[in-house]
Motif scaffolding. Sequence first.
Motif, PDB file in Angstrom:
ATOM      1  N   ILE A 183      -6.639  -3.846  -1.119  1.00 20.14           N
ATOM      2  CA  ILE A 183      -6.514  -2.446  -1.087  1.00 20.14           C
ATOM      3  C   ILE A 183      -6.513  -2.087  -2.916  1.00 20.14           C
ATOM      4  O   ILE A 183      -5.725  -1.084  -4.094  1.00 20.14           O
ATOM      5  N   ALA A 229       0.977  12.613  -3.338  1.00 15.70           N
ATOM      6  CA  ALA A 229      -0.122  11.469  -2.322  1.00 15.70           C
ATOM      7  C   ALA A 229       0.970  11.485  -1.319  1.00 15.70           C
ATOM      8  O   ALA A 229       0.592  11.742  -0.089  1.00 15.70           O
ATOM      9  N   TYR A 230       1.865  10.521  -1.343  1.00 15.81           N
ATOM     10  CA  TYR A 230       2.910   9.393  -0.986  1.00 15.81           C
ATOM     11  C   TYR A 230       3.164  11.218  -0.442  1.00 15.81           C
ATOM     12  O   TYR A 230       3.519  10.967   1.439  1.00 15.81           O
ATOM     13  N   GLU A 265       0.698  -1.264   0.142  1.00 14.01           N
ATOM     14  CA  GLU A 265       0.181  -0.084  -0.199  1.00 14.01           C
ATOM     15  C   GLU A 265       0.755   1.193   0.209  1.00 14.01           C
ATOM     16  O   GLU A 265       0.699   2.218  -0.820  1.00 14.01           O
ATOM     17  N   SER A 276       1.441  12.524   2.631  1.00 13.21           N
ATOM     18  CA  SER A 276       1.570  11.558   3.863  1.00 13.21           C
ATOM     19  C   SER A 276       2.938  11.092   4.835  1.00 13.21           C
ATOM     20  O   SER A 276       2.729  11.436   5.804  1.00 13.21           O
ATOM     21  N   GLY A 287      -1.982   5.573  -8.953  1.00 13.06           N
ATOM     22  CA  GLY A 287      -1.440   6.491  -7.509  1.00 13.06           C
ATOM     23  C   GLY A 287      -1.066   7.553  -7.317  1.00 13.06           C
ATOM     24  O   GLY A 287      -1.345   8.861  -8.961  1.00 13.06           O
ATOM     25  N   SER A 288      -0.293   8.217  -6.916  1.00 15.09           N
ATOM     26  CA  SER A 288      -0.556   9.377  -6.472  1.00 15.09           C
ATOM     27  C   SER A 288       0.945   9.755  -5.838  1.00 15.09           C
ATOM     28  O   SER A 288       0.968   9.754  -4.734  1.00 15.09           O
ATOM     29  N   LYS A 328       1.873   1.561  -3.648  1.00 16.70           N
ATOM     30  CA  LYS A 328       0.671   2.091  -3.857  1.00 16.70           C
ATOM     31  C   LYS A 328       0.437   3.903  -4.293  1.00 16.70           C
ATOM     32  O   LYS A 328       0.177   4.509  -5.010  1.00 16.70           O
ATOM     33  N   GLU A 329       0.424   4.096  -2.704  1.00 14.74           N
ATOM     34  CA  GLU A 329       0.303   5.596  -2.615  1.00 14.74           C
ATOM     35  C   GLU A 329       1.087   6.857  -2.938  1.00 14.74           C
ATOM     36  O   GLU A 329       1.295   7.246  -3.726  1.00 14.74           O
TER      37      GLU A 329
END
Length: 563
Positions: free
Chosen positions: A458, A554-555, A430, A558, A550-551, A433-434
């Motif tokens: 997921i 975004a990861y 995950e 986080s 995915g992006s 992927k994120e």
Amino acid sequence: MDWTTACPDWEERIVAGKSLITSPPLFPDEAEAALDVFKSLHVVDVPGCPTFGEIGEPWVFEIVAAIFGAQNPDGVRLIREFFICVSKKNGKSTVAAGIMLTALIRNWRMANELLILAPTIEAANNAFTPAAEMVRIDPELHSADRGFLLIQDHLKTITHLKTRAALKVVAADKKTVVGKKAGFILVDETWELGKSARADAMLREATGGMVSRKEGFLINITTQSDEPPAGVFKDKLAYARKVRDGEIEDRKFLPIIYEFPAAMVKSEAYLDPANFYVTNPNIGHSVSEEWLEDELRKEMEKGPETRNVFLAKHLNVEIDTNMRTDRWSGADFWADRGIKLQLPDLLHRCEVAVVGVDGGGLDDLFGVTVVGRERETRDWLAWSHAWCHEGVLTRRKQIASRLRDFQKAGDLTIVGDELADLTEIVNVVEIVKEAGILSSVAVDPAGLGEFVDALASIGVTQEAKNLVGVSQGFGLMNAIKTAERKLVNGTFFHAGSDMMNWCVGNIRIEPTATAIRATKQNAGDAKIDPAMAMFNAVAMMALNPQVKGGSMNAYFESLGGAG
């Protein structure tokens, strides 16, 4: 007082046959008094039973002088730990017996306890015998004549009748050393303790008495291990090398390691009889050059397993991943491609990644390797982790200490009956992927039903085309060949973990009717699952994959904006 226990020019010294101890004895009078005792002891397994003084070599006397010459007139020892690593048949056990008898005779503390810790009961017998015979042959020592040392064979104990101090030889086990208050401890064949997961706790128990014994010492005397070092031996050897090389300053620790310089190991110069002397300081005396040469010739015609034992024991060569004839060819280049790399580093540097997964039952490791393609260079980067059930530590005791080493390094997670491994592996997938760089998860299709269900939660499924089953036949052969070619040409780098070094070293390549396959070197104890996970990932990375959703932003969001 100024002194050093480092020997940064050891490579030049050992090839030239010079001393590996750079500082003279700190207190010459103490050293001389101990040498007088040591040199008077008889070596009973040599024809004529000569004394150490008559047949001893300078390197032995230097070690004895360094050990006993480290105690000042007030009874405080300034160098307290010694690590001696030398090839087999260089009088190691006999010298150890002589050192501990000298310590018993020179000891001034009433009712003191001295210990020789041997790895097995048989080894304990071998350690006790030379010490007992040194006493028996000398009427000035043996109480049955007119001496002051009492031998109790059934207890493997030699007692000083005046000070009531006792030298005991015991098999290294926590039960045998609990409550000991020994001031002088010698650990024989430390390499073998590396196979025991409980060795560290046992040694701490055995050496606890040194806390209140200011004159005490701890001596590790050993040959190399006949397999890659593990456990307490690996830790001791690594620390000793760093002190020797000057990377760590520890003036209370003296390393004396008879090993070949790295360049000689790489060129296999240890196979030349002209170089046998490098790790055999007693060559021509207790070590026969002719015998070594004859045995090496025989071993070169045998399989790698027995050959490695010979190299480790008689030439003190450290066994590593590239010393088997049926090894994976990539193992020869594996160590050179290790870099400092964590998973976040890989995610930051790569444009696309494949997560390879391989795992068996509760007796195996569950391995994950993430292989990414770097943006700027298009080099491949690999990061690996593994999980195992705690039951493996009892079912596979031979590798328990090694697995604990991997856990300590952060490369292995040991789980209980809750089997948290699947959840954590899905978390790794995950995270990739994120990060916006996941192309696919590549798995061995056999036996992963539960894992496939977990991945579906997921959004990683066969229907989404980001879960791929890798053929373990011809398809995996291409992956094996691709990985080794990229290691050779320097376009494949990995995190350099000891766990993966071990797994890669365990790979055995077997030809089949139409291809090759990777198997374990030994059934059961040799694990290769994280390496097989790597090959699964390589099989897909070789197809020049692209990101599937995915992006990356975004990861990093986080992570709190890192990047």
